[in-house]
Design a protein around this motif. Structure first.
Motif, PDB file in Angstrom:
ATOM      1  N   THR A 196       0.846  -1.196   0.000  1.00 49.90           N
ATOM      2  CA  THR A 196       0.000   0.000   0.000  1.00 49.90           C
ATOM      3  C   THR A 196       0.879   1.242   0.000  1.00 49.90           C
ATOM      4  O   THR A 196       1.615   1.494   0.958  1.00 49.90           O
ATOM      5  CB  THR A 196      -0.928   0.014   1.230  1.00 49.90           C
ATOM      6  N   ALA A 197       0.795   2.018  -1.090  1.00 52.56           N
ATOM      7  CA  ALA A 197       1.578   3.249  -1.213  1.00 52.56           C
ATOM      8  C   ALA A 197       1.101   4.012  -2.445  1.00 52.56           C
ATOM      9  O   ALA A 197       0.351   3.491  -3.270  1.00 52.56           O
ATOM     10  CB  ALA A 197       3.069   2.937  -1.335  1.00 52.56           C
ATOM     11  N   GLY A 198       1.539   5.257  -2.540  1.00 51.14           N
ATOM     12  CA  GLY A 198       1.401   5.989  -3.788  1.00 51.14           C
ATOM     13  C   GLY A 198       0.146   6.800  -3.971  1.00 51.14           C
ATOM     14  O   GLY A 198       0.048   7.572  -4.929  1.00 51.14           O
ATOM     15  N   PHE A 199      -0.854   6.668  -3.090  1.00 53.62           N
ATOM     16  CA  PHE A 199      -2.080   7.457  -3.239  1.00 53.62           C
ATOM     17  C   PHE A 199      -2.308   8.269  -1.964  1.00 53.62           C
ATOM     18  O   PHE A 199      -1.912   7.845  -0.865  1.00 53.62           O
ATOM     19  CB  PHE A 199      -3.288   6.569  -3.537  1.00 53.62           C
ATOM     20  N   PRO A 200      -2.938   9.434  -2.050  1.00 53.77           N
ATOM     21  CA  PRO A 200      -3.087  10.278  -0.870  1.00 53.77           C
ATOM     22  C   PRO A 200      -4.048   9.675   0.145  1.00 53.77           C
ATOM     23  O   PRO A 200      -5.137   9.224  -0.199  1.00 53.77           O
ATOM     24  CB  PRO A 200      -3.632  11.598  -1.437  1.00 53.77           C
ATOM     25  N   GLN A 201      -3.627   9.692   1.408  1.00 50.81           N
ATOM     26  CA  GLN A 201      -4.466   9.198   2.493  1.00 50.81           C
ATOM     27  C   GLN A 201      -5.309  10.305   3.125  1.00 50.81           C
ATOM     28  O   GLN A 201      -6.266  10.018   3.844  1.00 50.81           O
ATOM     29  CB  GLN A 201      -3.586   8.571   3.576  1.00 50.81           C
ATOM     30  N   PHE A 202      -4.961  11.547   2.871  1.00 50.55           N
ATOM     31  CA  PHE A 202      -5.679  12.668   3.475  1.00 50.55           C
ATOM     32  C   PHE A 202      -5.870  13.784   2.450  1.00 50.55           C
ATOM     33  O   PHE A 202      -5.057  13.957   1.537  1.00 50.55           O
ATOM     34  CB  PHE A 202      -4.907  13.234   4.676  1.00 50.55           C
ATOM     35  N   ALA A 203      -6.936  14.547   2.636  1.00 50.18           N
ATOM     36  CA  ALA A 203      -7.178  15.789   1.904  1.00 50.18           C
ATOM     37  C   ALA A 203      -7.481  16.870   2.931  1.00 50.18           C
ATOM     38  O   ALA A 203      -7.840  16.588   4.086  1.00 50.18           O
ATOM     39  CB  ALA A 203      -8.343  15.634   0.941  1.00 50.18           C
ATOM     40  N   VAL A 204      -7.349  18.108   2.530  1.00 53.74           N
ATOM     41  CA  VAL A 204      -7.651  19.226   3.424  1.00 53.74           C
ATOM     42  C   VAL A 204      -9.103  19.116   3.889  1.00 53.74           C
ATOM     43  O   VAL A 204     -10.014  18.899   3.089  1.00 53.74           O
ATOM     44  CB  VAL A 204      -7.401  20.562   2.720  1.00 53.74           C
ATOM     45  N   GLY A 205      -9.304  19.246   5.198  1.00 54.56           N
ATOM     46  CA  GLY A 205     -10.637  19.143   5.771  1.00 54.56           C
ATOM     47  C   GLY A 205     -10.956  17.789   6.367  1.00 54.56           C
ATOM     48  O   GLY A 205     -11.943  17.658   7.109  1.00 54.56           O
ATOM     49  N   ASP A 206     -10.158  16.759   6.078  1.00 59.46           N
ATOM     50  CA  ASP A 206     -10.395  15.434   6.651  1.00 59.46           C
ATOM     51  C   ASP A 206     -10.062  15.435   8.144  1.00 59.46           C
ATOM     52  O   ASP A 206      -9.160  16.153   8.604  1.00 59.46           O
ATOM     53  CB  ASP A 206      -9.536  14.378   5.950  1.00 59.46           C
ATOM     54  N   GLU A 207     -10.789  14.610   8.882  1.00 67.59           N
ATOM     55  CA  GLU A 207     -10.521  14.425  10.303  1.00 67.59           C
ATOM     56  C   GLU A 207      -9.518  13.289  10.490  1.00 67.59           C
ATOM     57  O   GLU A 207      -9.624  12.241   9.862  1.00 67.59           O
ATOM     58  CB  GLU A 207     -11.810  14.114  11.051  1.00 67.59           C
ATOM     59  N   LEU A 208      -8.583  13.525  11.364  1.00 64.79           N
ATOM     60  CA  LEU A 208      -7.488  12.579  11.621  1.00 64.79           C
ATOM     61  C   LEU A 208      -7.511  12.177  13.089  1.00 64.79           C
ATOM     62  O   LEU A 208      -7.784  12.998  13.962  1.00 64.79           O
ATOM     63  CB  LEU A 208      -6.177  13.252  11.239  1.00 64.79           C
ATOM     64  N   GLU A 209      -7.220  10.897  13.347  1.00 62.29           N
ATOM     65  CA  GLU A 209      -7.085  10.430  14.726  1.00 62.29           C
ATOM     66  C   GLU A 209      -5.693   9.847  14.918  1.00 62.29           C
ATOM     67  O   GLU A 209      -5.204   9.097  14.071  1.00 62.29           O
ATOM     68  CB  GLU A 209      -8.146   9.388  15.059  1.00 62.29           C
ATOM     69  N   ILE A 210      -5.077  10.189  16.051  1.00 61.01           N
ATOM     70  CA  ILE A 210      -3.760   9.659  16.397  1.00 61.01           C
ATOM     71  C   ILE A 210      -3.951   8.530  17.391  1.00 61.01           C
ATOM     72  O   ILE A 210      -4.669   8.673  18.393  1.00 61.01           O
ATOM     73  CB  ILE A 210      -2.867  10.751  17.014  1.00 61.01           C
ATOM     74  N   ALA A 211      -3.334   7.382  17.122  1.00 66.53           N
ATOM     75  CA  ALA A 211      -3.455   6.217  18.004  1.00 66.53           C
ATOM     76  C   ALA A 211      -2.077   5.702  18.388  1.00 66.53           C
ATOM     77  O   ALA A 211      -1.129   5.759  17.591  1.00 66.53           O
ATOM     78  CB  ALA A 211      -4.246   5.110  17.313  1.00 66.53           C
ATOM     79  N   ASN A 212      -1.984   5.193  19.601  1.00 63.16           N
ATOM     80  CA  ASN A 212      -0.767   4.522  20.046  1.00 63.16           C
ATOM     81  C   ASN A 212      -0.646   3.191  19.320  1.00 63.16           C
ATOM     82  O   ASN A 212      -1.571   2.380  19.335  1.00 63.16           O
ATOM     83  CB  ASN A 212      -0.824   4.304  21.561  1.00 63.16           C
ATOM     84  N   ARG A 213       0.474   2.921  18.685  1.00 64.31           N
ATOM     85  CA  ARG A 213       0.615   1.724  17.866  1.00 64.31           C
ATOM     86  C   ARG A 213       0.608   0.446  18.695  1.00 64.31           C
ATOM     87  O   ARG A 213       0.191  -0.610  18.215  1.00 64.31           O
ATOM     88  CB  ARG A 213       1.900   1.799  17.043  1.00 64.31           C
ATOM     89  N   ALA A 214       1.066   0.525  19.937  1.00 65.12           N
ATOM     90  CA  ALA A 214       1.125  -0.675  20.765  1.00 65.12           C
ATOM     91  C   ALA A 214      -0.218  -1.013  21.389  1.00 65.12           C
ATOM     92  O   ALA A 214      -0.629  -2.175  21.417  1.00 65.12           O
ATOM     93  CB  ALA A 214       2.171  -0.501  21.849  1.00 65.12           C
ATOM     94  N   SER A 215      -0.943  -0.002  21.871  1.00 59.34           N
ATOM     95  CA  SER A 215      -2.226  -0.244  22.536  1.00 59.34           C
ATOM     96  C   SER A 215      -3.418  -0.054  21.618  1.00 59.34           C
ATOM     97  O   SER A 215      -4.521  -0.500  21.937  1.00 59.34           O
ATOM     98  CB  SER A 215      -2.366   0.700  23.733  1.00 59.34           C
TER      99      SER A 215
END
Length: 555
Positions: free
Chosen positions: A345-364
């Motif tokens: 998985t690569a090469g295409f945009p995962q976000f655009a202006v105005g999208d909501e983003l969530e940050i998660a701890n990778r371990a938990s």
């Protein structure tokens, strides 16, 4: 109304219709209002030679691999709204490394009422028709040309009518990474480590599409009657690709083989897959109807509706619905620098202006904050620019714990997550899972039949360290499904977020009710809060819970 034969398409199946159909679609692009593109009933041939190559990057396929960055499709729909492609019961015959359709930057598009197949699938199905001391004899389907040279066999396509060359060719040793076995008597598919061509001394062509495989051993190899299904594992394209589009439906198709990958929805809105038969024609000697998954939805918002389909003969999951975690590599103020962590998985945009983003701890896999994206740099999905990295700017400060250790965290686009309705489908001859779902919006899986899958029928996951498929489940109902012949050692329903640190629930609010189970390990759940299991018909069986809370088990 646009009739493809009026643009030169050949309904007799004698000539290539690829260029003619491209002309029809170009004409449709210039029309306003509803458009119906029809194929008068017949057989239509599609070859990649006349399909325009498009540089595209697809989730869960070949990632940033430059060797396959250009894709070709028989039906290429870009920038066309209000379009119905009606096959009127026709058969589409595809050749070489060619996807069936792409729908890009379009809305209100329906593909319906046709059958399609690949003349020489890149999955090779070999049926063992005789065994003896140190040898097997296998039959090869008519759609799988082969050459025996120097005591070894290679499989290839039919020659191109344009230059006489085969589109691909693989020797038997190149197919060892993608083997599974189908038992036609039991109707069960599985992945087996015993490689059909392991320890081979020689291969002999016996004629009439029969190969003798000699192993140089006096032991009699087993497997009489089994079908060994072999492939080289590169997912070069998708059979169907839906990107940056809205209100797309795929209905009433007879899908005999999906080349490269399945039907992939990627950063689109509202997708319907209904009333289709995903199954090969068994009289051909083939059993594989898909090179990998049947249906994959990666970053789709709105609603995904998958109803009334038959899923028979995949080489991976039948249905897979998820987002994508991008790990953080560095932080500059409010700017997050991200990487595409999985090689497919690569090469295409995962976000655009105005999208909501969530940050998660990778371990938990626990969320630590949300923000709105105000700026984006990175891949476009249409060129080779910055294929494996991306940067986003947030509308607020980054949490202190993320600043302290950026690489311990990943981000998910929570705007592009979907509500899901999966109902009235039949799943069989699947070596992995029937349904994999990972979405925070309401999801219902109901009235389906799962028969003899080789792993869990339903998998609920989330993962920021392996496949990087997000995210948490918040509202899921699994009801009135039938789970037949469960795989030994696998739960019929497996809720298994891949969190290495158990720091509170990952998934919440899951109801499992009014289902019928044949027994075995019924439900295995990890890191779930508010799990209600009630009113199920159970022929014996067990449950397993790890780090769960608020469990209800009734009737």
């Amino acid at each position: 109304m646009l009739d493809v034969t009026e643009f030169g398409a050949d309904r007799t199946g004698r000539a290539d219709s690829t260029a003619a159909v491209a002309k029809v679609l170009e004409a449709a692009r210039g029309e306003t209002g509803p458009k119906r593109l029809v194929f008068p009933k017949g057989t239509y041939q599609f070859y990649p030679d006349q399909a325009v190559p498009q540089e595209l990057y697809l989730s869960n396929t070949a990632g940033a691999d430059p060797a396959v960055r250009f894709k070709r499709f028989a039906l290429y729909v870009e920038g066309i709204d209000d379009l119905t492609i009606d096959g009127q019961g026709s058969r589409f015959q595809l050749h070489g490394q060619l996807g069936l359709f792409a729908v890009i930057g379009s809305s209100n598009v329906t593909l319906t009422n046709f059958e399609f197949d690949q003349s020489a699938p890149r999955v090779i199905d070999l049926t063992i028709i005789e065994t003896g001391p140190g040898y097997r004899i296998v039959s090869v389907p008519a759609g799988s040309p082969y050459v025996v040279e120097g005591g070894q066999v290679s499989f290839l396509t039919e020659p191109s009518p344009y230059d006489g060359q085969s589109y691909w060719r693989y020797s038997s040793d190149q197919l060892s990474n993608g083997q599974q076995v189908f038992d036609p008597v039991a109707g069960l598919a599985s992945r087996r480590p015993a490689w059909l061509f392991e320890g081979v001394v020689s291969v002999t062509d016996l004629g009439e599409r029969r190969l003798r495989i000699d192993y140089g051993s006096e032991a009699t190899p087993d497997g009489l009657g089994l079908v060994y299904s072999l492939r080289e594992v590169t997912r070069d394209t998708a059979a169907g690709f839906i990107w940056q589009s809205k209100d797309v439906a795929v209905t009433d198709l007879k899908a005999r083989y999906l080349h490269g990958f399945g039907i992939l929805g990627q950063f689109s809105e509202n997708i319907v897959v209904a009333g289709n038969e995903f199954a090969t024609d068994r009289t051909s000697g083939r059993i594989a109807a898909a090179f990998a998954d049947f249906v994959q939805m990666s970053g789709v918002k709105g609603t995904v509706t998958i109803t009334g389909n038959t899923f028979d003969g995949a080489h991976d999951d039948a249905i897979n619905i998820h987002g994508t975690y991008l790990p953080i590599t560095k932080i500059d103020g409010r700017s997050l620098h991200l990487r595409y962590a999985h090689h497919e998985t690569a090469g295409f945009p995962q976000f655009a202006v105005g999208d909501e983003l969530e940050i998660a701890n990778r371990a938990s896999l626990r969320a630590v904050g949300q923000a709105t994206v105000t700026a984006v740099t990175g891949p476009t999905g249409r060129d080779s620019h910055e294929l494996t990295t991306m940067s986003v700017v947030l509308d607020r400060d980054v949490p202190a714990e993320v600043l302290a250790d950026p690489e311990a965290f990943a981000v998910e686009n929570i705007t592009y997550t979907s509500s899901v309705h999966i109902a009235g489908n039949t799943f069989r001859n699947i070596p992995t899972r029937g349904v994999l779902v990972s979405t925070r919006r309401p999801a219902v899986i109901e009235d389906n039949v799962f028969d003899g899958l080789d792993m869990s029928a339903i998998l609920i996951t989330a993962d920021a360290s392996g496949w990087y498929e997000s995210g948490p489940v918040r509202d899921l109902t699994i009801r009135r499904n039938t789970f037949r012949r469960p795989a030994p050692g696998h739960a019929s329903i497996l809720i298994n977020p891949e969190n290495a640190v158990l720091d509170g629930p990952v998934h919440e609010n899951i109801r499992i009710e009014d289902n019928t189970f044949d027994g075995g390990l019924l439900v295995e759940a990890k890191s779930v809060r508010n799990l209600a299991i009630s009113n199920n018909q159970v022929a014996g069986g067990t449950f397993r819970f790890t780090a769960c809370s608020e469990i209800t088990l009734e009737n």
